[in-house]
Motif scaffolding. Structure first.
Motif: not given
Length: 389
Positions: A1-21, A23-31
């Motif tokens: 018997m197949a077990v139903p499941f749903s995919v939970q969309a990324a939360s707002e906090n997850t997306l905000r933290n992802s953007v910040v992370s 950006a911070e990983n790019e600190i030091g890049y020089t052009g």
């Protein structure tokens, strides 16, 4: 018997933290001040604080399986066009509003104090009135900065902050999105009441055939309106006859859209108002030296930008050069005058000046011999007289 499941969309906090992370990983890049890898990705090289922001949101969206660029923030433009985009969606807060920014918000800066934004960054944290950011193109680098009420002006003092843009993370498909600061409610009560009154009057005072005709006309108008609204822009192009200007020059920046019959509301934005002045119809006037980036936005969804370089006008002729030409002209005049005077004297003596000029080789040698003989005779005579004494 197949077990139903749903995919939970990324939360707002997850997306905000992802953007910040990201950006911070790019600190030091020089052009450089006009080149970056983010510009390579975006397809435009120039001042790249905005393209850095676009890149971070695009990366965060890709990492979380959602679309952030073009939904939570605009997908192009410069600082002022981005502010306009957030303002139209009621998601822009001036610093004076008292809004407390969150990690993942955008922060806009006005370094010159003229009411126009010249720089944008990403908020990474706040503590009281202190704001922490990551910003692209800080003297050609990605840097973290701290803004306080006592920080050095303008680059570390909160007085340089113009306002904040709050991305609509919920519109990207995330869960738990933050609603905008105000909700526009379009009331239909009055319109519905008018419609019911008209309907009753029509039923009482007109025949059923007239009513059917009116309904058919209304349906036709509605269909035409819906057809017009569904025409979406596919592309936007901008073009000017010259991008290298001198102070005082005026030029028009034109645009074209595809499909050509699609409705387009177009705005022009510039971050460097001390270099050019730009009108609502694309008329540009060069007023100061430097390079200014102009962005054209159509329907708040398509963006194109270009750079205008303005220099000072250079004088063509110096005073010294004019004086030298006058001196040469005077000398030539004197020589010509002297030649004319000699010709006049010879003519008065009865000589044919033109014939003498044509046959000068016939008399120059005899005259030379006569002159030499004359001077030798005089010399011999003087020598004899001296000897006799």
């Amino acid at each position: 018997m197949a077990v139903p499941f749903s995919v939970q969309a990324a939360s707002e906090n997850t997306l905000r933290n992802s953007v910040v992370s990201i950006a911070e990983n790019e600190i030091g890049y020089t052009g450089t001040s006009s080149y970056s890898k983010y510009g390579d990705w975006y397809g435009y090289q120039g001042s790249w604080c905005t393209t850095f922001v676009f890149w971070c949101f695009n990366e965060a969206g890709s990492d979380n399986g959602v679309k952030l660029l073009g939904t939570s923030i605009p997908n192009g433009g410069n600082c002022n066009s981005m502010i306009s985009w957030f303002s139209n969606k009621d998601r822009y807060y001036k610093r004076s509003s008292g809004y407390t920014p969150k990690a993942g918000d955008l922060v806009f800066f006005d370094w010159s104090g003229n009411g126009s934004s010249q720089h944008v960054g990403i908020v990474t944290d706040t503590s009281g009135s202190t704001v922490y950011t990551v910003e692209g193109n800080c003297s050609g680098k990605v840097k973290s900065r701290t803004y306080t009420s006592s920080g050095s002006k303008p680059y570390n003092n909160i007085s340089a902050i113009m306002g904040y843009g709050v991305p609509s993370y919920s519109s990207s498909g995330s869960s738990g999105g933050q609603p905008p600061k105000t909700t526009k409610r379009h009331s239909t009560t009055k319109a519905h009441s008018n419609y019911e009154t008209t309907k009753r009057n029509n039923q009482q005072n007109t025949s059923s055939s007239t009513t059917a005709k009116n309904n058919e006309t209304t349906t036709e108008k509605t269909t035409k309106k819906e057809t017009t609204e569904t025409i979406k822009l596919d592309s936007l192009d901008i073009h000017a006859s010259n991008y290298d200007l001198q102070i005082g020059d005026t030029i028009k920046l034109n645009y074209s859209v595809e499909p050509s019959d699609a409705p387009a509301v177009v705005g022009y934005f510039c971050d460097e108002e001390g270099i050019i002045e730009i009108g609502n119809n694309g008329d540009i006037k060069a007023i100061g030296s430097g390079t200014a980036t102009v962005v054209v936005c159509a329907n708040n969804e398509l963006y194109k930008q270009c750079d205008f370089t303005v220099t000072e006008a250079v004088a063509q002729v110096t005073t010294k050069q004019v004086k030298e030409r006058k001196v040469v002209g005077t000398t030539q005049t004197e020589i010509v005058t002297t030649e004319k005077n000699v010709q006049t004297v010879l003519t008065h003596m009865g000589m044919n000046v033109n014939e003498l000029s044509q046959n000068r080789q016939l008399y120059i040698i005899p005259l030379t011999i006569i002159a030499v003989t004359f001077f030798i005779s005089v010399f011999v005579a003087l020598a004899k007289r001296v000897k006799q004494k």
